[in-house]
Design a protein around this motif. Structure first.
Motif, PDB file in Angstrom:
ATOM      1  N   ASP A   1     -35.532   8.793 -11.471  1.00 14.75           N
ATOM      2  CA  ASP A   1     -35.557  10.198 -11.861  1.00 14.75           C
ATOM      3  C   ASP A   1     -36.859  10.837 -11.387  1.00 14.75           C
ATOM      4  N   HIS A   2     -37.120  12.051 -11.832  1.00 16.03           N
ATOM      5  CA  HIS A   2     -38.304  12.761 -11.346  1.00 16.03           C
ATOM      6  C   HIS A   2     -39.601  12.070 -11.740  1.00 16.03           C
ATOM      7  N   HIS A   3     -39.611  11.265 -12.786  1.00 16.78           N
ATOM      8  CA  HIS A   3     -40.810  10.531 -13.181  1.00 16.78           C
ATOM      9  C   HIS A   3     -41.027   9.291 -12.321  1.00 16.78           C
ATOM     10  N   THR A   4     -39.950   8.630 -11.945  1.00 19.39           N
ATOM     11  CA  THR A   4     -40.065   7.332 -11.274  1.00 19.39           C
ATOM     12  C   THR A   4     -39.847   7.386  -9.763  1.00 19.39           C
ATOM     13  N   ALA A   5     -39.312   8.484  -9.256  1.00 18.10           N
ATOM     14  CA  ALA A   5     -39.019   8.593  -7.820  1.00 18.10           C
ATOM     15  C   ALA A   5     -40.231   8.315  -6.920  1.00 18.10           C
ATOM     16  N   PRO A   6     -41.448   8.712  -7.309  1.00 16.28           N
ATOM     17  CA  PRO A   6     -42.589   8.417  -6.434  1.00 16.28           C
ATOM     18  C   PRO A   6     -42.777   6.930  -6.150  1.00 16.28           C
ATOM     19  N   ARG A   7     -42.378   6.057  -7.091  1.00 12.84           N
ATOM     20  CA  ARG A   7     -42.487   4.615  -6.846  1.00 12.84           C
ATOM     21  C   ARG A   7     -41.564   4.186  -5.718  1.00 12.84           C
ATOM     22  N   LEU A   8     -40.326   4.673  -5.736  1.00 13.36           N
ATOM     23  CA  LEU A   8     -39.399   4.322  -4.668  1.00 13.36           C
ATOM     24  C   LEU A   8     -39.842   4.966  -3.361  1.00 13.36           C
TER      25      LEU A   8
ATOM     26  N   ASP B   1     -30.955  10.769 -11.035  1.00 14.05           N
ATOM     27  CA  ASP B   1     -30.815  12.211 -11.143  1.00 14.05           C
ATOM     28  C   ASP B   1     -30.875  12.842  -9.747  1.00 14.05           C
ATOM     29  N   SER B   2     -30.915  14.165  -9.687  1.00 11.59           N
ATOM     30  CA  SER B   2     -30.881  14.864  -8.397  1.00 11.59           C
ATOM     31  C   SER B   2     -32.100  14.562  -7.545  1.00 11.59           C
ATOM     32  N   ILE B   3     -33.233  14.287  -8.159  1.00 10.97           N
ATOM     33  CA  ILE B   3     -34.429  13.914  -7.391  1.00 10.97           C
ATOM     34  C   ILE B   3     -34.184  12.573  -6.705  1.00 10.97           C
ATOM     35  N   GLY B   4     -33.569  11.638  -7.407  1.00 11.55           N
ATOM     36  CA  GLY B   4     -33.239  10.345  -6.810  1.00 11.55           C
ATOM     37  C   GLY B   4     -32.254  10.489  -5.667  1.00 11.55           C
ATOM     38  N   ILE B   5     -31.261  11.345  -5.850  1.00 11.30           N
ATOM     39  CA  ILE B   5     -30.282  11.589  -4.784  1.00 11.30           C
ATOM     40  C   ILE B   5     -30.984  12.170  -3.563  1.00 11.30           C
ATOM     41  N   THR B   6     -31.873  13.131  -3.779  1.00 13.73           N
ATOM     42  CA  THR B   6     -32.630  13.728  -2.675  1.00 13.73           C
ATOM     43  C   THR B   6     -33.463  12.673  -1.952  1.00 13.73           C
ATOM     44  N   LEU B   7     -34.055  11.762  -2.701  1.00 13.51           N
ATOM     45  CA  LEU B   7     -34.851  10.691  -2.107  1.00 13.51           C
ATOM     46  C   LEU B   7     -33.988   9.776  -1.242  1.00 13.51           C
ATOM     47  N   LEU B   8     -32.790   9.451  -1.699  1.00 16.96           N
ATOM     48  CA  LEU B   8     -31.890   8.604  -0.922  1.00 16.96           C
ATOM     49  C   LEU B   8     -31.431   9.309   0.356  1.00 16.96           C
ATOM     50  N   VAL B   9     -31.165  10.599   0.265  1.00 18.34           N
ATOM     51  CA  VAL B   9     -30.799  11.365   1.465  1.00 18.34           C
ATOM     52  C   VAL B   9     -31.975  11.385   2.444  1.00 18.34           C
ATOM     53  N   GLY B  10     -33.183  11.552   1.929  1.00 22.53           N
ATOM     54  CA  GLY B  10     -34.376  11.509   2.778  1.00 22.53           C
ATOM     55  C   GLY B  10     -34.552  10.163   3.459  1.00 22.53           C
ATOM     56  N   ALA B  11     -34.257   9.082   2.747  1.00 24.82           N
ATOM     57  CA  ALA B  11     -34.339   7.743   3.341  1.00 24.82           C
ATOM     58  C   ALA B  11     -33.324   7.609   4.471  1.00 24.82           C
ATOM     59  N   HIS B  12     -32.130   8.147   4.253  1.00 25.55           N
ATOM     60  CA  HIS B  12     -31.096   8.146   5.296  1.00 25.55           C
ATOM     61  C   HIS B  12     -31.585   8.921   6.527  1.00 25.55           C
ATOM     62  N   GLN B  13     -32.155  10.084   6.306  1.00 29.30           N
ATOM     63  CA  GLN B  13     -32.627  10.907   7.422  1.00 29.30           C
ATOM     64  C   GLN B  13     -33.759  10.217   8.174  1.00 29.30           C
TER      65      GLN B  13
END
Length: 151
Positions: A57-64, A90-102
């Protein structure tokens, strides 16, 4: 140890590092924490493997995000995200996964997600992630999908 009448100066609470942190490839909390644990390594067969467990989520996404930044991507390389331990996204995690794909795509590398919980998988399908990301039932299937000769 601080005096009992003095506040503890060490970080604590959500987002504070737990005991045993700081080793290479470790971006998560200890096992007693309900945050997010992320480890970076290599899967048998060659591709990089990032294992994620807990709530994204928005708190933990920076770790990933920090862990993914450690992974070197090159043409023909593979990256597997083992999400079998992911309990929330959450949506922040989804955005992070899309960014990893890109990022993987821009580098000419392949990205595969493995072991998604059925409820999280359903949400990813509803938002259309199944149209851009590669989902696999297990790490082994994902490794085969991004391994040498699979591109």
């Amino acid at each position: 140890m601080p005096d009992s009448d003095q506040p503890d100066p060490r970080p604590h609470g959500p987002g504070a590092p737990g005991p045993g942190l700081g080793g290479p490839g470790s971006h998560g909390f200890g096992p007693a924490d309900s945050g997010l644990a992320v480890t970076v390594g290599a899967a048998p067969g060659g591709p990089s493997l990032v294992t994620v467990a807990g709530d994204l989520d928005h708190h933990t996404a920076p770790r990933l995000q920090a862990a993914l930044a450690e992974v070197a991507l090159a043409p023909g390389a593979g990256l597997v995200l083992d999400l079998s331990g992911l309990t929330y996204c959450d949506s922040i995690g989804i955005t992070l996964l899309v960014g990893a794909h890109q990022r993987a795509r821009a580098a000419g590398a392949a990205l595969a997600l493995a072991g998604l919980d059925p409820d999280i998988s359903r949400v990813f399908h509803v938002v259309g992630l199944d149209q851009i990301l590669s989902f696999h039932g297990s790490v082994e299937e994902a490794v085969r999908a991004v391994g040498p000769g699979a591109h």
